[in-house]
Scaffold this motif. Structure first.
Motif, PDB file in Angstrom:
ATOM      1  N   ARG A  98      40.566  30.566 -42.574  1.00 10.39           N
ATOM      2  CA  ARG A  98      40.882  31.738 -41.769  1.00 10.39           C
ATOM      3  C   ARG A  98      39.653  32.230 -40.988  1.00 10.39           C
ATOM      4  N   VAL A  99      38.520  32.357 -41.679  1.00 10.61           N
ATOM      5  CA  VAL A  99      37.331  32.878 -40.993  1.00 10.61           C
ATOM      6  C   VAL A  99      36.807  31.875 -39.970  1.00 10.61           C
ATOM      7  N   ARG A 100      37.044  30.578 -40.226  1.00  9.42           N
ATOM      8  CA  ARG A 100      36.612  29.568 -39.265  1.00  9.42           C
ATOM      9  C   ARG A 100      37.435  29.714 -37.981  1.00  9.42           C
ATOM     10  N   ARG A 101      38.705  30.022 -38.163  1.00  8.44           N
ATOM     11  CA  ARG A 101      39.579  30.194 -37.007  1.00  8.44           C
ATOM     12  C   ARG A 101      39.205  31.442 -36.208  1.00  8.44           C
ATOM     13  N   LEU A 102      38.674  32.462 -36.916  1.00 12.38           N
ATOM     14  CA  LEU A 102      38.299  33.719 -36.262  1.00 12.38           C
ATOM     15  C   LEU A 102      36.874  33.673 -35.721  1.00 12.38           C
ATOM     16  N   ASP A 103      36.167  32.553 -35.927  1.00 11.52           N
ATOM     17  CA  ASP A 103      34.776  32.431 -35.493  1.00 11.52           C
ATOM     18  C   ASP A 103      34.675  32.504 -33.976  1.00 11.52           C
ATOM     19  N   PRO A 104      33.975  33.544 -33.448  1.00 12.48           N
ATOM     20  CA  PRO A 104      33.899  33.675 -31.979  1.00 12.48           C
ATOM     21  C   PRO A 104      33.181  32.494 -31.329  1.00 12.48           C
ATOM     22  N   ARG A 105      32.336  31.803 -32.096  1.00 11.25           N
ATOM     23  CA  ARG A 105      31.588  30.684 -31.519  1.00 11.25           C
ATOM     24  C   ARG A 105      32.378  29.383 -31.566  1.00 11.25           C
ATOM     25  N   ALA A 106      33.526  29.429 -32.210  1.00  8.20           N
ATOM     26  CA  ALA A 106      34.342  28.224 -32.309  1.00  8.20           C
ATOM     27  C   ALA A 106      35.335  28.114 -31.157  1.00  8.20           C
ATOM     28  N   GLN A 107      35.374  29.165 -30.313  1.00  7.97           N
ATOM     29  CA  GLN A 107      36.300  29.160 -29.177  1.00  7.97           C
ATOM     30  C   GLN A 107      35.916  28.057 -28.199  1.00  7.97           C
ATOM     31  N   PRO A 108      36.891  27.366 -27.664  1.00  8.27           N
ATOM     32  CA  PRO A 108      36.569  26.331 -26.689  1.00  8.27           C
ATOM     33  C   PRO A 108      35.927  26.936 -25.448  1.00  8.27           C
ATOM     34  N   ALA A 109      34.988  26.224 -24.857  1.00  9.12           N
ATOM     35  CA  ALA A 109      34.297  26.715 -23.673  1.00  9.12           C
ATOM     36  C   ALA A 109      35.264  26.869 -22.525  1.00  9.12           C
ATOM     37  N   GLN A 110      35.072  27.971 -21.791  1.00 12.82           N
ATOM     38  CA  GLN A 110      35.979  28.257 -20.663  1.00 12.82           C
ATOM     39  C   GLN A 110      35.572  27.468 -19.431  1.00 12.82           C
TER      40      GLN A 110
END
Ligand code: ZN
Length: 113
Positions: free
Chosen positions: A101-113
């Motif tokens: 869950r926390v990995r999914r909420l990681d702001p740095r794990a978001q794909p680059a825009q």
């Protein structure tokens, strides 16, 4: 996932977001360290702990690692992996459900825009 695990994951992810903003302004002022908020599971915790930017970056490089005031760890879901100084503990979520869950909420794990 239990209600409790969900709550812990979200509380800690929220504190992590706060710390990302603290880190951002510390970087802007070229500071070597900053006063971070404790990323523990207690939503009412308002304690702060000083950490170097290097250490903070180390913690953030893993989406399951969090920075806590030593003693605030919840031993049911996380384990202390590092104790850089007396006041500071780095924990890793060993509870798989919370970790995912926390990995999914990681702001740095978001794909680059
Ligand atoms: Zn705390």
């Amino acid at each position: 996932m239990s209600e409790r695990e969900l709550k812990i994951a979200h509380t800690e992810a929220l504190f992590r977001d706060v710390n990302e903003r603290i880190a951002e302004s510390a970087r802007r002022f070229r500071s070597d360290d900053a006063e971070f908020v404790c990323e523990c599971a207690d939503p009412g915790c308002a304690e702060r702990v000083r950490a170097t930017m290097d250490l903070y970056e180390q913690v953030r490089s893993d989406g399951t690692h969090f920075l806590l005031v030593a003693g605030h760890e919840d031993t049911e879901v996380e384990r202390v992996v590092k104790r850089p100084h007396r006041r500071l503990a780095i924990v890793r979520k060993f509870n798989e459900i919370v970790a995912r869950r926390v990995r999914r909420l990681d702001p740095r794990a978001q794909p680059a825009q």
